[in-house]
Design an enzyme around this catalytic site. Structure first.
Site, PDB file in Angstrom:
ATOM      1  N   TYR A 249      60.664  59.957   8.887  1.00  0.00           N
ATOM      2  CA  TYR A 249      61.734  59.497   9.387  1.00  0.00           C
ATOM      3  C   TYR A 249      61.488  58.054  10.420  1.00  0.00           C
ATOM      4  O   TYR A 249      61.895  56.956  10.134  1.00  0.00           O
ATOM      5  CB  TYR A 249      62.534  60.217  10.429  1.00  0.00           C
ATOM      6  CG  TYR A 249      63.841  59.832  11.057  1.00  0.00           C
ATOM      7  CD1 TYR A 249      65.065  59.631  10.339  1.00  0.00           C
ATOM      8  CD2 TYR A 249      63.834  59.410  12.240  1.00  0.00           C
ATOM      9  CE1 TYR A 249      66.117  59.285  10.925  1.00  0.00           C
ATOM     10  CE2 TYR A 249      65.179  58.783  12.788  1.00  0.00           C
ATOM     11  CZ  TYR A 249      66.154  58.765  11.966  1.00  0.00           C
ATOM     12  OH  TYR A 249      67.566  58.359  12.622  1.00  0.00           O
TER      13      TYR A 249
ATOM     14  N   SER B 270      67.131  52.658  14.082  1.00  0.00           N
ATOM     15  CA  SER B 270      66.858  53.602  15.198  1.00  0.00           C
ATOM     16  C   SER B 270      66.066  53.312  16.284  1.00  0.00           C
ATOM     17  O   SER B 270      65.190  52.481  15.977  1.00  0.00           O
ATOM     18  CB  SER B 270      66.296  55.059  14.514  1.00  0.00           C
ATOM     19  OG  SER B 270      65.942  55.853  15.368  1.00  0.00           O
TER      20      SER B 270
HETATM   21  P1  NAD Z   1      75.127  62.128   9.865  1.00  0.00           P
HETATM   22  O1  NAD Z   1      74.364  63.066   9.363  1.00  0.00           O
HETATM   23  O2  NAD Z   1      76.634  62.260  10.359  1.00  0.00           O
HETATM   24  O3  NAD Z   1      75.352  60.815   8.831  1.00  0.00           O
HETATM   25  C1  NAD Z   1      74.492  60.604   7.851  1.00  0.00           C
HETATM   26  C2  NAD Z   1      75.300  60.347   6.560  1.00  0.00           C
HETATM   27  O4  NAD Z   1      74.442  59.836   5.345  1.00  0.00           O
HETATM   28  C3  NAD Z   1      76.261  61.328   5.956  1.00  0.00           C
HETATM   29  O5  NAD Z   1      77.504  60.804   5.374  1.00  0.00           O
HETATM   30  C4  NAD Z   1      75.275  61.655   4.411  1.00  0.00           C
HETATM   31  O6  NAD Z   1      76.177  62.300   3.494  1.00  0.00           O
HETATM   32  C5  NAD Z   1      74.872  60.063   4.183  1.00  0.00           C
HETATM   33  N1  NAD Z   1      73.823  60.298   3.247  1.00  0.00           N
HETATM   34  C6  NAD Z   1      72.746  61.154   3.439  1.00  0.00           C
HETATM   35  N2  NAD Z   1      72.045  61.013   2.028  1.00  0.00           N
HETATM   36  C7  NAD Z   1      72.589  60.039   1.515  1.00  0.00           C
HETATM   37  C8  NAD Z   1      72.771  59.400   0.187  1.00  0.00           C
HETATM   38  N3  NAD Z   1      71.416  59.875  -0.825  1.00  0.00           N
HETATM   39  N4  NAD Z   1      73.680  58.706  -0.473  1.00  0.00           N
HETATM   40  C9  NAD Z   1      74.550  58.376   0.347  1.00  0.00           C
HETATM   41  N5  NAD Z   1      74.771  58.894   1.582  1.00  0.00           N
HETATM   42  C10 NAD Z   1      73.886  59.873   2.303  1.00  0.00           C
HETATM   43  O7  NAD Z   1      74.096  61.182  10.733  1.00  0.00           O
HETATM   44  P2  NAD Z   1      74.237  59.916  11.601  1.00  0.00           P
HETATM   45  O8  NAD Z   1      73.848  60.346  13.025  1.00  0.00           O
HETATM   46  O9  NAD Z   1      75.947  59.298  11.649  1.00  0.00           O
HETATM   47  O10 NAD Z   1      73.411  58.861  10.953  1.00  0.00           O
HETATM   48  C11 NAD Z   1      73.766  57.696  10.466  1.00  0.00           C
HETATM   49  C12 NAD Z   1      72.521  56.646  10.430  1.00  0.00           C
HETATM   50  O11 NAD Z   1      72.398  56.360  11.664  1.00  0.00           O
HETATM   51  C13 NAD Z   1      71.296  57.439   9.830  1.00  0.00           C
HETATM   52  O12 NAD Z   1      70.657  56.196   9.328  1.00  0.00           O
HETATM   53  C14 NAD Z   1      70.457  57.666  11.029  1.00  0.00           C
HETATM   54  O13 NAD Z   1      69.116  57.730  10.802  1.00  0.00           O
HETATM   55  C15 NAD Z   1      70.972  56.389  12.137  1.00  0.00           C
HETATM   56  N6  NAD Z   1      70.527  56.917  13.322  1.00  0.00           N
HETATM   57  C16 NAD Z   1      71.362  57.988  14.147  1.00  0.00           C
HETATM   58  C17 NAD Z   1      71.106  58.246  15.495  1.00  0.00           C
HETATM   59  C18 NAD Z   1      71.742  59.565  16.016  1.00  0.00           C
HETATM   60  O14 NAD Z   1      71.382  59.587  17.394  1.00  0.00           O
HETATM   61  N7  NAD Z   1      72.832  60.124  15.605  1.00  0.00           N
HETATM   62  C19 NAD Z   1      70.241  57.498  16.126  1.00  0.00           C
HETATM   63  C20 NAD Z   1      69.522  56.432  15.279  1.00  0.00           C
HETATM   64  C21 NAD Z   1      70.040  56.184  14.185  1.00  0.00           C
END
Ligand code: NAD
Length: 268
Positions: free
Chosen positions: A166, A153
């Site tokens: 986080y 991130s």
């Molecule tokens: P999201 O909530 O749509 O997806 C997160 C996914 O992780 C979901 O499918 C959830 O079921 C899964 N998950 C959670 N706990 C779990 C576990 N114990 N075992 C297996 N799967 C699990 O959110 P997203 O935005 O798609 O996030 C995906 C990744 O991207 C994360 O690591 C997040 O930190 C990172 N991220 C997102 C953003 C953003 O702006 N959306 C920015 C930076 C980083």
């Protein structure tokens, strides 16, 4: 037609039933990879991703596993090998937030985020690396024995009050990614981080669901738009391909300039 740079390869993507993971799975399938869609709670959404990929002519399966539980992770990799015969790409994407002010944060909120966001990447990467080393390089498939992508991130580098669990998990991913990249490079395994900025997914709905919230968010993004999951999907597919064969041990930010200290744009 888009070239299929991951043809003959398979990818395991954690947390692929939603948001960025789903975008990565679809982009990798579009590039020719067979994909395992990991989910932990929502089988219906995972099945929909599998369906979407199959409709487009790809191959995919869904598998339930909690990335923070060692037995679940081992069972998931066993299923991947049983189904696809080998593995070429791991995308450590699963992650979540449990936000609280530092003084109010419970040990449970701290542990949950570290266990899933950081320890989950350790457990999955260790299984993947063992399999990559056992398989070795197959030049007709890829120059590398395997590729590991670590979803980090912008909070790998931008401190985040109210989200210390986080931000610590993402800062941890940076040194985790670099250390294993160093250790695994002699085995021809590449390890690369992706640092997304604000991507429109369920994890940050509060930040984009009203016009007012979105306008506030846009003050942090010099490029003037929120990111979409395909922005990250296309980057991940490229990192996994041999076009990125000389890239290992670094994080690539895809953030519309969020890490450029936009507050200093008008002299600070
Ligand atoms: P999201 O909530 O749509 O997806 C997160 C996914 O992780 C979901 O499918 C959830 O079921 C899964 N998950 C959670 N706990 C779990 C576990 N114990 N075992 C297996 N799967 C699990 O959110 P997203 O935005 O798609 O996030 C995906 C990744 O991207 C994360 O690591 C997040 O930190 C990172 N991220 C997102 C953003 C953003 O702006 N959306 C920015 C930076 C980083």
């Amino acid at each position: 037609m888009e070239s299929q740079k991951l043809m003959g390869q398979s990818a395991l993507i954690t947390g692929a039933d939603s948001g960025i993971g789903k975008g990565v799975a679809i982009a990798m399938a579009r590039a020719g990879a067979k994909v395992l869609i990991n989910y932990v709670h929502n089988q219906e959404s995972a099945d929909e991703v599998v369906h979407e990929i199959k409709e487009a002519g790809g191959e995919a399966i869904a598998f339930k596993a909690d990335v923070s539980i060692e037995d679940d992770v081992q069972a998931m990799f066993a299923k991947h090998i049983e189904t696809f015969g080998s593995i070429n790409i791991l995308v450590n994407n699963a992650g979540l937030q449990k936000d609280a002010k530092f003084l109010d944060m419970t040990l449970d909120e701290w542990n949950t985020v570290i266990n899933i966001n950081l320890t989950g990447q350790f457990l999955c990467s260790r299984e993947a690396a063992k399999l990559f080393i056992k398989q070795g390089v197959k030049n007709e498939v890829s120059n590398a024995a395997g590729k590991i992508i670590c979803m980090s991130s912008v909070h790998e580098v931008i401190p985040w009050a109210g989200h210390v669990n986080y931000a610590a998990s993402k800062g941890g991913i940076n040194m985790f990614m670099k250390s294993i990249a160093q250790e695994l490079a002699p085995h021809k395994i590449r390890v690369v981080g992706i640092g997304p900025g604000a991507i429109q997914t369920p994890i940050n709905k509060d930040a984009w669901e009203t016009r007012e919230a979105l306008n506030k968010l846009l003050t942090l993004i010099p490029y003037g738009r929120i990111g979409q999951t395909d922005d990250i999907g296309k980057l991940a597919a490229w990192i996994a391909s041999d076009d990125a064969d000389y890239i290992t041990g670094t994080t690539i930010f895809a953030d519309g300039g969020m890490t450029l200290y936009p507050g200093f744009a008008d002299n600070g």
